[in-house]
Design a protein around this motif. Structure first.
Motif, PDB file in Angstrom:
ATOM      1  N   GLU A 173       0.818  -1.219   0.000  1.00 35.90           N
ATOM      2  CA  GLU A 173       0.000   0.000   0.000  1.00 35.90           C
ATOM      3  C   GLU A 173       0.846   1.262   0.000  1.00 35.90           C
ATOM      4  O   GLU A 173       0.342   2.354  -0.246  1.00 35.90           O
ATOM      5  CB  GLU A 173      -0.953  -0.024   1.200  1.00 35.90           C
ATOM      6  N   THR A 174       2.132   1.122   0.299  1.00 39.83           N
ATOM      7  CA  THR A 174       3.086   2.240   0.203  1.00 39.83           C
ATOM      8  C   THR A 174       4.309   1.721  -0.554  1.00 39.83           C
ATOM      9  O   THR A 174       4.510   0.497  -0.649  1.00 39.83           O
ATOM     10  CB  THR A 174       3.511   2.747   1.600  1.00 39.83           C
ATOM     11  N   PRO A 175       5.138   2.618  -1.120  1.00 44.91           N
ATOM     12  CA  PRO A 175       6.226   2.165  -1.998  1.00 44.91           C
ATOM     13  C   PRO A 175       7.153   1.132  -1.353  1.00 44.91           C
ATOM     14  O   PRO A 175       7.585   1.280  -0.217  1.00 44.91           O
ATOM     15  CB  PRO A 175       6.982   3.464  -2.292  1.00 44.91           C
TER      16      PRO A 175
ATOM     17  N   TRP B  63       5.042   9.022  -6.572  1.00 44.67           N
ATOM     18  CA  TRP B  63       4.447   7.689  -6.631  1.00 44.67           C
ATOM     19  C   TRP B  63       2.940   7.800  -6.525  1.00 44.67           C
ATOM     20  O   TRP B  63       2.408   8.763  -5.976  1.00 44.67           O
ATOM     21  CB  TRP B  63       5.032   6.766  -5.549  1.00 44.67           C
TER      22      TRP B  63
ATOM     23  N   ARG C 280      -0.929   5.214  -6.378  1.00 42.58           N
ATOM     24  CA  ARG C 280      -1.539   3.893  -6.213  1.00 42.58           C
ATOM     25  C   ARG C 280      -2.199   3.491  -7.525  1.00 42.58           C
ATOM     26  O   ARG C 280      -2.862   4.308  -8.171  1.00 42.58           O
ATOM     27  CB  ARG C 280      -2.571   3.929  -5.089  1.00 42.58           C
TER      28      ARG C 280
ATOM     29  N   ASP D  39      -4.034   0.225  -7.958  1.00 37.90           N
ATOM     30  CA  ASP D  39      -4.517  -1.087  -7.523  1.00 37.90           C
ATOM     31  C   ASP D  39      -5.252  -1.843  -8.638  1.00 37.90           C
ATOM     32  O   ASP D  39      -5.959  -1.245  -9.450  1.00 37.90           O
ATOM     33  CB  ASP D  39      -5.490  -0.928  -6.347  1.00 37.90           C
TER      34      ASP D  39
ATOM     35  N   CYS E 140       1.672  -0.121  -6.061  1.00 36.56           N
ATOM     36  CA  CYS E 140       2.265   1.228  -6.092  1.00 36.56           C
ATOM     37  C   CYS E 140       3.069   1.367  -7.378  1.00 36.56           C
ATOM     38  O   CYS E 140       3.746   0.432  -7.795  1.00 36.56           O
ATOM     39  CB  CYS E 140       3.171   1.459  -4.887  1.00 36.56           C
TER      40      CYS E 140
END
Length: 228
Positions: free
Chosen positions: A155-157, A180, A182, A184, A220
């Motif tokens: 969910e994060t880099p 960066w 998201r 998904d 990401c």
């Protein structure tokens, strides 16, 4: 891990189905440079993830890829959309079949990494050749936009270790700006999520998809851009 080169060659349609589960990138690109009326090169265009969303707005678009099978899927989509402002050509990133100063924008999505990963021989030299080629075909004031993974299932880099040197070179040697986002994957159901994850990302991630029931698979992506 699955062999991506073989997938691009032999399973282009299944790959295209998988990436159709991600959101459109038009807004992300247009935030960097509006596409209307511009000549665009889509480098490593594949089955058309970027070509198909940019072509309706561009003056012209040239889709380049090492895989003829991928470009076939791309061309079918563009034809079905009733567009005629496009061409496809098989080519290498280090030697683009494009004239000097013939484009305003080059987009390269999830593709430069295959020549510049630290697991590839001559990776730094490859990156230098690719950047020089991009600058050759762009007009003065043109823009390069590169997109790559910053981690699937995160969910994060969380970039793969073999790409961190390449990303660092883009920023510190070549002067790219970056951010960066998201991106998904949104699958219809768990069965589809597991099947597609196994197809492209391998057993470890698909087992996690099944275990955690990830119908939405977090992804990401990094975006790098440079005006030349």
């Amino acid at each position: 891990m699955p062999n991506h080169e073989l997938i691009y060659k032999n399973q282009a349609e299944q790959y295209d189905l998988m990436i159709s589960k991600q959101p459109s990138l038009l807004a992300v690109i247009e935030e960097i440079t509006p596409i209307k009326g511009l000549d665009v090169i889509d480098l490593g265009a594949g089955s058309g993830r970027l070509t198909s969303v940019l072509a309706p707005h561009a003056k012209s678009i040239l889709a380049l890829d090492a895989s003829a099978a991928m470009l076939e899927v791309n061309a079918q989509q563009l034809t079905q959309a009733g567009l005629s402002n496009w061409k496809t050509s098989v080519g290498d990133h280090r030697e683009m079949p494009a004239d000097d100063h013939s484009a305003d924008v080059i987009v390269a999505g999830w593709t430069v990494c295959y020549l510049t990963s630290s697991e590839v021989p001559n990776n730094e030299h490859n990156l230098e050749k690719i950047i020089l080629e991009m600058k050759r075909v762009l007009r003065p004031g043109g823009t390069i936009i590169i997109m790559e993974t910053m981690g699937t299932g995160y969910e994060t880099p969380h970039p793969p270790e073999f790409l961190t040197q390449y990303y660092s070179l883009l920023e510190n040697k070549y002067g790219f700006s970056h951010k960066w986002i998201r991106l998904d994957y949104q699958f219809a159901d768990l069965e589809e999520a597991e099947r597609q994850a196994r197809f492209f990302f391998g057993d470890e991630l698909s087992d996690r998809v099944a275990r955690e029931k990830l119908v939405t698979l977090p992804e990401c992506a990094g975006v790098w851009w440079l005006t030349v």
